[in-house]
Design a protein around this motif. Structure first.
Motif, PDB file in Angstrom:
ATOM      1  N   ALA A  48     148.724   3.678  84.806  1.00 25.53           N
ATOM      2  CA  ALA A  48     150.092   3.623  85.339  1.00 25.53           C
ATOM      3  C   ALA A  48     150.375   4.784  86.291  1.00 25.53           C
ATOM      4  N   ASN A  49     149.726   5.933  86.066  1.00 23.59           N
ATOM      5  CA  ASN A  49     149.934   7.098  86.931  1.00 23.59           C
ATOM      6  C   ASN A  49     148.993   7.092  88.144  1.00 23.59           C
ATOM      7  N   GLY A  50     148.207   6.042  88.315  1.00 27.89           N
ATOM      8  CA  GLY A  50     147.326   5.913  89.463  1.00 27.89           C
ATOM      9  C   GLY A  50     145.917   6.415  89.248  1.00 27.89           C
ATOM     10  N   ASP A  90     145.711   4.743 100.377  1.00 26.58           N
ATOM     11  CA  ASP A  90     146.880   5.250  99.654  1.00 26.58           C
ATOM     12  C   ASP A  90     146.530   5.623  98.215  1.00 26.58           C
ATOM     13  N   ALA A  91     145.715   4.791  97.553  1.00 23.41           N
ATOM     14  CA  ALA A  91     145.306   5.082  96.174  1.00 23.41           C
ATOM     15  C   ALA A  91     144.481   6.364  96.123  1.00 23.41           C
ATOM     16  N   VAL A  92     143.587   6.530  97.082  1.00 28.39           N
ATOM     17  CA  VAL A  92     142.744   7.721  97.137  1.00 28.39           C
ATOM     18  C   VAL A  92     143.598   8.969  97.380  1.00 28.39           C
ATOM     19  N   ASP A  97     145.842  14.099  95.844  1.00 28.17           N
ATOM     20  CA  ASP A  97     147.021  14.968  95.743  1.00 28.17           C
ATOM     21  C   ASP A  97     147.131  15.560  94.342  1.00 28.17           C
ATOM     22  N   VAL A  98     146.907  14.720  93.333  1.00 23.53           N
ATOM     23  CA  VAL A  98     146.974  15.188  91.944  1.00 23.53           C
ATOM     24  C   VAL A  98     145.862  16.205  91.680  1.00 23.53           C
ATOM     25  N   ASP A 115     147.050  15.819  84.226  1.00 20.63           N
ATOM     26  CA  ASP A 115     148.307  15.191  84.636  1.00 20.63           C
ATOM     27  C   ASP A 115     149.446  16.208  84.558  1.00 20.63           C
ATOM     28  N   LYS A 116     149.086  17.453  84.875  1.00 22.67           N
ATOM     29  CA  LYS A 116     150.058  18.542  84.896  1.00 22.67           C
ATOM     30  C   LYS A 116     149.625  19.521  85.986  1.00 22.67           C
ATOM     31  N   PRO A 117     150.448  19.691  87.012  1.00 19.13           N
ATOM     32  CA  PRO A 117     150.083  20.622  88.085  1.00 19.13           C
ATOM     33  C   PRO A 117     149.865  22.035  87.549  1.00 19.13           C
ATOM     34  N   ALA A 118     148.956  22.744  88.187  1.00 20.35           N
ATOM     35  CA  ALA A 118     148.647  24.114  87.752  1.00 20.35           C
ATOM     36  C   ALA A 118     149.874  25.016  87.823  1.00 20.35           C
TER      37      ALA A 118
END
Length: 168
Positions: A48-50, A90-92, A97-98, A115-118
């Motif tokens: 769901a988060n890509g 777009d998916a890539v 980005d994540v 799934d948490k930015p540094a």
């Protein structure tokens, strides 16, 4: 002995290879058709988060591996280059980005998808990562290579951000 293959994706086609005569009778030599089918399958089976990738056995939903994302990323990049399908790029870009957001202050990446930015990690969380988490260079190398390949398709300012992350 005692080892077995396991599926990266739960809904993947069977991993038993058909006999050669069946492939020759029913298969297709249309590699473009196969690539498009694979790319579309990957998009349909993202989380769901890509995220696209494998999980640590026994910890589904908590520890996803970045290196296993490198293979779908490179496949989608090939699909984008060959077919010009923006949805593949777009998916890539979303995944990359994540990844860049998860780069640690020291320039390293964990091999697991947090799934948490540094920049949202506490000093205690960072200390724990640095002291207790394994950061396999080969695993990180796979995804860093995918990031490098993505630089060729990313527009500014994203491209510069990706290059800076790789240099870091």
């Amino acid at each position: 002995p005692g080892k077995a293959l396991r599926r990266i994706f739960q809904h993947a086609p069977p991993d038993d290879l058909p006999p050669v005569d069946e492939v020759m009778r029913n298969g297709s030599v249309d590699t473009r058709l196969a690539l498009r089918a694979i790319c579309d399958w990957l998009l349909a089976h993202r989380l769901a988060n890509g995220f696209l990738g494998d999980f640590e056995p026994g910890r589904k939903g908590t520890n996803f591996y970045w290196y296993t994302t490198a293979y779908p990323v490179r496949t989608l990049l090939a699909g984008y280059k060959i077919f010009g399908e923006q949805k593949y790029l777009d998916a890539v870009l979303h995944i990359m980005d994540v990844l860049v957001d998860e780069q640690l202050p020291n320039g390293a990446w964990q091999q697991i998808f947090r799934d948490k930015p540094a920049n949202k990690l506490t000093e205690l969380e960072l200390k724990d990562i640095y002291e207790h988490e394994w950061m396999n260079l080969a695993d990180i190398g796979c995804i860093a290579t995918a990031l490098g390949l993505t630089c060729h398709e990313a527009a500014e300012p994203r491209k510069s951000r990706y290059i800076a992350a790789l240099r870091r």
